[in-house]
Design a protein around this motif. Sequence first.
Motif, mmCIF file in Angstrom:
data_model
loop_
_atom_site.group_PDB
_atom_site.id
_atom_site.type_symbol
_atom_site.label_atom_id
_atom_site.label_comp_id
_atom_site.label_asym_id
_atom_site.label_seq_id
_atom_site.Cartn_x
_atom_site.Cartn_y
_atom_site.Cartn_z
ATOM 1 N N VAL A 43 0.840 -1.191 0.000
ATOM 2 C CA VAL A 43 0.000 0.000 0.000
ATOM 3 C C VAL A 43 0.879 1.247 0.000
ATOM 4 C CG1 VAL A 43 -0.191 0.005 2.526
ATOM 5 C CG2 VAL A 43 -1.901 1.203 1.170
ATOM 6 N N GLU A 44 0.453 2.244 -0.756
ATOM 7 C CA GLU A 44 1.150 3.526 -0.787
ATOM 8 C C GLU A 44 0.126 4.651 -0.763
ATOM 9 O OE1 GLU A 44 3.223 4.810 -4.412
ATOM 10 O OE2 GLU A 44 4.841 5.565 -3.130
ATOM 11 N N LEU A 45 0.212 5.502 0.234
ATOM 12 C CA LEU A 45 -0.658 6.673 0.332
ATOM 13 C C LEU A 45 0.183 7.888 -0.051
ATOM 14 C CD1 LEU A 45 -1.658 4.535 2.635
ATOM 15 C CD2 LEU A 45 -3.143 6.426 3.272
ATOM 16 N N LYS A 46 -0.285 8.610 -1.034
ATOM 17 C CA LYS A 46 0.499 9.714 -1.567
ATOM 18 C C LYS A 46 0.250 11.024 -0.808
ATOM 19 C CE LYS A 46 1.261 8.081 -6.278
ATOM 20 N NZ LYS A 46 1.141 6.684 -5.910
ATOM 21 N N CYS A 47 1.335 11.788 -0.700
ATOM 22 C CA CYS A 47 1.262 13.099 -0.059
ATOM 23 C C CYS A 47 2.264 14.016 -0.744
ATOM 24 C CB CYS A 47 1.581 12.995 1.419
ATOM 25 S SG CYS A 47 1.765 14.592 2.259
ATOM 26 N N ASN A 48 1.802 15.154 -1.219
ATOM 27 C CA ASN A 48 2.680 16.176 -1.763
ATOM 28 C C ASN A 48 2.464 17.465 -0.984
ATOM 29 O OD1 ASN A 48 2.128 14.305 -4.338
ATOM 30 N ND2 ASN A 48 4.127 15.290 -4.498
ATOM 31 N N TYR A 49 3.507 18.249 -0.852
ATOM 32 C CA TYR A 49 3.384 19.461 -0.062
ATOM 33 C C TYR A 49 3.981 20.652 -0.785
ATOM 34 C CZ TYR A 49 8.335 18.835 1.109
ATOM 35 O OH TYR A 49 9.693 18.691 1.036
ATOM 36 N N SER A 50 3.552 21.804 -0.339
ATOM 37 C CA SER A 50 4.074 23.065 -0.840
ATOM 38 C C SER A 50 4.441 23.904 0.369
ATOM 39 C CB SER A 50 3.012 23.775 -1.690
ATOM 40 O OG SER A 50 3.445 25.060 -2.050
ATOM 41 N N TYR A 51 5.726 24.281 0.452
ATOM 42 C CA TYR A 51 6.189 25.057 1.614
ATOM 43 C C TYR A 51 7.502 25.711 1.251
ATOM 44 C CZ TYR A 51 7.412 26.172 6.434
ATOM 45 O OH TYR A 51 7.736 26.831 7.596
ATOM 46 N N SER A 52 7.626 26.989 1.528
ATOM 47 C CA SER A 52 8.865 27.711 1.229
ATOM 48 C C SER A 52 9.769 27.651 2.440
ATOM 49 C CB SER A 52 8.555 29.161 0.867
ATOM 50 O OG SER A 52 7.778 29.757 1.890
ATOM 51 N N GLY A 53 10.549 26.605 2.524
ATOM 52 C CA GLY A 53 11.414 26.414 3.679
ATOM 53 C C GLY A 53 11.588 24.928 3.925
ATOM 54 N N SER A 54 11.970 24.585 5.125
ATOM 55 C CA SER A 54 12.151 23.176 5.487
ATOM 56 C C SER A 54 11.080 22.770 6.490
ATOM 57 C CB SER A 54 13.538 22.959 6.092
ATOM 58 O OG SER A 54 14.533 23.182 5.128
ATOM 59 N N PRO A 55 10.030 22.141 6.026
ATOM 60 C CA PRO A 55 8.947 21.776 6.941
ATOM 61 C C PRO A 55 9.239 20.488 7.694
ATOM 62 C CG PRO A 55 8.394 21.042 4.746
ATOM 63 C CD PRO A 55 9.735 21.728 4.641
ATOM 64 N N GLU A 56 8.471 20.287 8.728
ATOM 65 C CA GLU A 56 8.432 18.992 9.398
ATOM 66 C C GLU A 56 7.200 18.266 8.851
ATOM 67 O OE1 GLU A 56 11.748 20.002 11.749
ATOM 68 O OE2 GLU A 56 10.756 18.085 11.352
ATOM 69 N N LEU A 57 7.368 17.014 8.477
ATOM 70 C CA LEU A 57 6.269 16.269 7.887
ATOM 71 C C LEU A 57 5.816 15.144 8.804
ATOM 72 C CD1 LEU A 57 5.106 16.872 5.019
ATOM 73 C CD2 LEU A 57 7.439 17.725 5.327
ATOM 74 N N PHE A 58 4.493 14.907 8.806
ATOM 75 C CA PHE A 58 3.906 13.904 9.683
ATOM 76 C C PHE A 58 2.843 13.099 8.927
ATOM 77 C CE2 PHE A 58 5.257 16.096 13.615
ATOM 78 C CZ PHE A 58 5.398 17.394 13.170
ATOM 79 N N TRP A 59 2.607 11.913 9.436
ATOM 80 C CA TRP A 59 1.409 11.166 9.087
ATOM 81 C C TRP A 59 0.631 10.918 10.382
ATOM 82 C CZ3 TRP A 59 -0.993 10.068 4.639
ATOM 83 C CH2 TRP A 59 -0.257 10.185 3.451
ATOM 84 N N TYR A 60 -0.647 11.341 10.379
ATOM 85 C CA TYR A 60 -1.547 11.068 11.483
ATOM 86 C C TYR A 60 -2.595 10.071 11.002
ATOM 87 C CZ TYR A 60 0.204 14.682 14.628
ATOM 88 O OH TYR A 60 0.990 15.426 15.488
#
Lengths: 114, 109
Positions: free
Chosen positions: B19-36
Amino acid sequence: KAGVTQTPRYLIKTRGQQVTLSCSPISGHRSVSWYQQTPGQGLQFLFEYFSETQRNKGNFPGRFSGRQFSNSRSEMNVSTLELGDSALYLCASSLDPGAGTEAFFGQGTRLTVV
Amino acid sequence: AQRVTQPEKLLSVFKGAPVELKCNYSYSGSPELFWYVQYSRQRLQLLLRHISRESIKGFTADLNKGETSFHLKKPFAQEEDSAMYYCALSGQGAQKLVFGQGTRLTINP
């Protein structure tokens, strides 16, 4: 240890009324954030408090306000309720306000505006 | 602008399949990423975060800064993985979480 507690769990209010929701964070947590969850908009950030100070505010009208007390408990208030305010309101607490810190969520308060 | 996109609202796979759940983000900088994750009748809880680089319940997620993605993967799905999954980011030293719309994952027996 006890998790994040939100009261009440359910509320029904009439348009034009105001409402106050309460959140008790995990003991020792000083950062509290609020989110609105709706089927159409998903989870949207409302505000973040740390040490009784609002650090961040989401893109919501001024009718939405909040505060944090010295024991870290937090309340949010919505005045002049509109039908569109019907939602699940979630509170989250964390040990500190830094990015990357795990947020612990409450069960939420389900607000219905009629 | 900060944005998280989860292109699949619903995802259904058979038990034992990857299984693969896709996530793409847009952020100007270095974000912290999470899965809840939110299991049925339970509260929203953290599954994993990229800074920990850990595997939780067999799930992993790799941050790809070039593709601005943070896809969640598990090689062999189990029925207890059925839940609502949210990708989220935070940044600028703040606790504020920006969530994607969520993906409802159903594992069929």
